[in-house]
Design a protein around this motif. Structure first.
Motif, PDB file in Angstrom:
ATOM      1  N   ARG A   1       4.389  52.249  50.234  1.00 34.39           N
ATOM      2  CA  ARG A   1       5.536  52.184  51.125  1.00 34.39           C
ATOM      3  C   ARG A   1       5.264  51.166  52.220  1.00 34.39           C
ATOM      4  O   ARG A   1       4.306  51.297  52.979  1.00 34.39           O
ATOM      5  CB  ARG A   1       5.792  53.558  51.742  1.00 34.39           C
ATOM      6  CG  ARG A   1       7.095  53.647  52.524  1.00 34.39           C
ATOM      7  CD  ARG A   1       7.303  55.046  53.047  1.00 34.39           C
ATOM      8  NE  ARG A   1       6.553  55.266  54.279  1.00 34.39           N
ATOM      9  CZ  ARG A   1       6.360  56.448  54.822  1.00 34.39           C
ATOM     10  NH1 ARG A   1       6.819  57.525  54.220  1.00 34.39           N
ATOM     11  NH2 ARG A   1       5.695  56.568  55.951  1.00 34.39           N
ATOM     12  N   PRO A   2       6.082  50.136  52.322  1.00 34.81           N
ATOM     13  CA  PRO A   2       5.819  49.132  53.364  1.00 34.81           C
ATOM     14  C   PRO A   2       6.035  49.726  54.753  1.00 34.81           C
ATOM     15  O   PRO A   2       6.837  50.655  54.933  1.00 34.81           O
ATOM     16  CB  PRO A   2       6.849  48.043  53.063  1.00 34.81           C
ATOM     17  CG  PRO A   2       7.952  48.741  52.320  1.00 34.81           C
ATOM     18  CD  PRO A   2       7.277  49.818  51.527  1.00 34.81           C
ATOM     19  N   LEU A   3       5.312  49.180  55.708  1.00 37.10           N
ATOM     20  CA  LEU A   3       5.519  49.610  57.083  1.00 37.10           C
ATOM     21  C   LEU A   3       6.906  49.192  57.554  1.00 37.10           C
ATOM     22  O   LEU A   3       7.382  48.101  57.230  1.00 37.10           O
ATOM     23  CB  LEU A   3       4.475  48.957  57.995  1.00 37.10           C
ATOM     24  CG  LEU A   3       3.038  49.466  57.925  1.00 37.10           C
ATOM     25  CD1 LEU A   3       2.148  48.584  58.793  1.00 37.10           C
ATOM     26  CD2 LEU A   3       2.941  50.909  58.387  1.00 37.10           C
TER      27      LEU A   3
ATOM     28  N   LEU B   1      14.455  51.540  66.602  1.00 39.53           N
ATOM     29  CA  LEU B   1      15.353  52.631  66.221  1.00 39.53           C
ATOM     30  C   LEU B   1      16.212  52.226  65.028  1.00 39.53           C
ATOM     31  O   LEU B   1      16.452  53.034  64.116  1.00 39.53           O
ATOM     32  CB  LEU B   1      16.243  53.015  67.408  1.00 39.53           C
ATOM     33  CG  LEU B   1      17.247  54.135  67.133  1.00 39.53           C
ATOM     34  CD1 LEU B   1      16.533  55.430  66.762  1.00 39.53           C
ATOM     35  CD2 LEU B   1      18.159  54.353  68.339  1.00 39.53           C
ATOM     36  N   GLY B   2      16.654  50.967  65.012  1.00 40.32           N
ATOM     37  CA  GLY B   2      17.409  50.500  63.859  1.00 40.32           C
ATOM     38  C   GLY B   2      16.616  50.609  62.571  1.00 40.32           C
ATOM     39  O   GLY B   2      17.150  51.001  61.518  1.00 40.32           O
TER      40      GLY B   2
ATOM     41  N   ASP C   1      18.351  53.160  55.682  1.00 36.78           N
ATOM     42  CA  ASP C   1      18.291  53.977  54.468  1.00 36.78           C
ATOM     43  C   ASP C   1      16.846  54.258  54.073  1.00 36.78           C
ATOM     44  O   ASP C   1      16.023  53.333  53.995  1.00 36.78           O
ATOM     45  CB  ASP C   1      18.998  53.262  53.316  1.00 36.78           C
ATOM     46  CG  ASP C   1      20.506  53.231  53.499  1.00 36.78           C
ATOM     47  OD1 ASP C   1      21.013  53.988  54.356  1.00 36.78           O
ATOM     48  OD2 ASP C   1      21.177  52.443  52.794  1.00 36.78           O
ATOM     49  N   GLY C   2      16.539  55.515  53.822  1.00 32.02           N
ATOM     50  CA  GLY C   2      15.206  55.906  53.389  1.00 32.02           C
ATOM     51  C   GLY C   2      14.191  56.045  54.493  1.00 32.02           C
ATOM     52  O   GLY C   2      13.058  56.469  54.243  1.00 32.02           O
ATOM     53  N   ALA C   3      14.547  55.706  55.733  1.00 34.14           N
ATOM     54  CA  ALA C   3      13.626  55.798  56.865  1.00 34.14           C
ATOM     55  C   ALA C   3      13.655  57.214  57.453  1.00 34.14           C
ATOM     56  O   ALA C   3      14.550  58.009  57.148  1.00 34.14           O
ATOM     57  CB  ALA C   3      13.987  54.762  57.916  1.00 34.14           C
TER      58      ALA C   3
ATOM     59  N   LEU D   1      14.585  58.632  60.149  1.00 31.30           N
ATOM     60  CA  LEU D   1      15.736  59.116  60.922  1.00 31.30           C
ATOM     61  C   LEU D   1      17.064  58.653  60.314  1.00 31.30           C
ATOM     62  O   LEU D   1      18.088  58.608  61.003  1.00 31.30           O
ATOM     63  CB  LEU D   1      15.634  58.643  62.377  1.00 31.30           C
ATOM     64  CG  LEU D   1      14.400  59.122  63.155  1.00 31.30           C
ATOM     65  CD1 LEU D   1      14.369  58.518  64.557  1.00 31.30           C
ATOM     66  CD2 LEU D   1      14.356  60.649  63.241  1.00 31.30           C
ATOM     67  N   ASN D   2      17.055  58.352  59.024  1.00 28.16           N
ATOM     68  CA  ASN D   2      18.276  57.850  58.398  1.00 28.16           C
ATOM     69  C   ASN D   2      19.381  58.908  58.429  1.00 28.16           C
ATOM     70  O   ASN D   2      19.140  60.107  58.441  1.00 28.16           O
ATOM     71  CB  ASN D   2      18.013  57.400  56.956  1.00 28.16           C
ATOM     72  CG  ASN D   2      17.690  58.562  56.035  1.00 28.16           C
ATOM     73  OD1 ASN D   2      16.908  59.444  56.391  1.00 28.16           O
ATOM     74  ND2 ASN D   2      18.280  58.580  54.856  1.00 28.16           N
ATOM     75  N   ARG D   3      20.615  58.412  58.500  1.00 34.20           N
ATOM     76  CA  ARG D   3      21.836  59.235  58.489  1.00 34.20           C
ATOM     77  C   ARG D   3      21.988  60.097  59.733  1.00 34.20           C
ATOM     78  O   ARG D   3      22.801  61.005  59.756  1.00 34.20           O
ATOM     79  CB  ARG D   3      21.920  60.104  57.229  1.00 34.20           C
ATOM     80  CG  ARG D   3      22.017  59.313  55.936  1.00 34.20           C
ATOM     81  CD  ARG D   3      22.400  60.190  54.762  1.00 34.20           C
ATOM     82  NE  ARG D   3      21.404  61.232  54.514  1.00 34.20           N
ATOM     83  CZ  ARG D   3      20.311  61.047  53.799  1.00 34.20           C
ATOM     84  NH1 ARG D   3      20.047  59.864  53.268  1.00 34.20           N
ATOM     85  NH2 ARG D   3      19.461  62.028  53.609  1.00 34.20           N
ATOM     86  N   LEU D   4      21.231  59.833  60.779  1.00 36.52           N
ATOM     87  CA  LEU D   4      21.422  60.531  62.045  1.00 36.52           C
ATOM     88  C   LEU D   4      22.213  59.643  63.010  1.00 36.52           C
ATOM     89  O   LEU D   4      22.123  58.419  62.971  1.00 36.52           O
ATOM     90  CB  LEU D   4      20.075  60.894  62.678  1.00 36.52           C
ATOM     91  CG  LEU D   4      19.218  61.909  61.919  1.00 36.52           C
ATOM     92  CD1 LEU D   4      17.920  62.184  62.678  1.00 36.52           C
ATOM     93  CD2 LEU D   4      19.973  63.212  61.669  1.00 36.52           C
TER      94      LEU D   4
END
Length: 334
Positions: free
Chosen positions: A10-12, A202-203, A208-210, A212-215
């Motif tokens: 998983r890339p940083l 934060l972005g 997607d997949g991070a 905090l996605n979809r918050l």
């Protein structure tokens, strides 16, 4: 917590600074950034840091100053620590110092920079972030479970990128807390560079997949001088009816004078903030000696002096976590 195997492919996550430098985004639940905080691991880390300090103290000061000046020519980190101006270390430089030797990007990746970043002293800066984020998540978890749909406001005083606030949200989500509500990270800081990077971080964390996605999370930066709490008081009036938590990692509790600490805590108390977390500089003889020769005007209060200050403003120290250089505190209203 994910294992090393989970993150190898998983890339940083990365975000840009105002100067176009791409920095990794610190996520303390990622093994690449997590600091082991069991008793044995902390004891070993603190012993290594104390040994580093003893080695430096044995060297005559004029030799140490000569070596630092020479090394600073090849190290942006040392240049910021020993060659800069001002009485405090800015938020973005502090952030870079938390990345560790393996994750320093150009132009912070010289061999000297990597040696500095691998020290126990700088690892404890990342531990400080981890502890403040954990204390804040612990303090807010119950309120989030009891008050569905109420907005959540995280007020970060002198927080630079506010990475402790973001990591508190990561921890809360990992624990299954109800974050299906508007969330705002309010950064009160006189500097622009740290919050600029923080908004981009934060972005990355909400992509997607991070983690905090979809918050629904908003980043709000306001210029702030902690000696004048009018901006803080105005912000807290805007958050009325929401759940509000505050933090100041490496901020007002370490650099502010007694009047500033009390004034900010009184404003937070009057604003019905549920919990306050932050870092308090230690008051050992070594800390005091280091501060006398440093350009950074830290106040080495320790818990013994900070507790009574907090009490004057209507708060008590409910919990604390040590990181040798500082103690991280969680305050609850009296």
């Amino acid at each position: 917590m994910p294992t090393e195997a989970d993150t190898e492919s998983r890339p940083l996550l990365r975000a840009l600074t105002r100067d176009g430098v791409s920095l990794p985004v610190i996520d303390v639940t990622d093994p690449r950034f997590h600091v082991a905080d069991d008793a044995a691991s902390l004891r070993a880390l603190f012993e290594r840091a104390a040994d580093e300090a003893r080695r430096h103290q044995r060297m005559p000061q004029f030799i140490m100053r000569f070596m630092l000046r020479r090394a600073a020519r090849q190290s942006l980190i040392l240049r910021a620590l020993f060659g800069g101006e001002g009485s405090f270390l800015d938020g973005l430089t502090t952030y870079v110092m938390k990345l560790g030797a393996d994750h320093l990007p150009p132009p912070f990746d010289s061999p000297v920079d990597k040696r500095v970043a691998s020290s126990a002293q700088l690892k404890m800066l990342r531990l400080r972030t981890q502890q403040v984020a954990t204390l804040l998540a612990d303090a807010l978890g119950e309120a989030l479970g009891a008050e569905a749909a109420v907005p959540l406001h995280l007020v970060n005083i002198a927080g630079g990128p506010a990475i402790d606030s973001m990591n508190a949200l990561i921890l809360l989500r990992q624990r299954g807390a109800d974050l299906k509500r508007p969330v705002v990270i309010h950064v009160l800081d006189r500097d622009d560079a740290g919050p600029f990077f923080g908004r981009n971080a934060l972005g990355a964390l909400t992509a997607d997949g991070a983690p905090l996605n979809r918050l629904d999370i908003t980043f709000d930066h306001r210029h702030y001088d902690w000696n004048d709490t009018a901006t803080l008081e105005g912000l807290l009036r805007e958050t009325e009816g929401g759940i509000v938590g505050a933090s100041s990692e490496g901020g007002v509790f370490e650099y502010g004078d007694d009047d500033a600490v009390v004034a900010n805590l009184r404003a937070l108390r009057a604003g019905n903030v549920r919990a306050v977390t932050g870092s308090v500089t230690g008051n050992t003889e070594r800390h005091r000696r280091n501060i006398t020769v440093s350009r950074f005007k830290l106040h080495p209060r320790g818990l013994e002096e900070f507790g009574p200050l907090a009490a004057r403003a209507g708060w008590r120290v409910a919990r604390s976590e040590p990181a040798q250089l500082s103690d991280q505190v969680s305050l609850t209203p009296v």
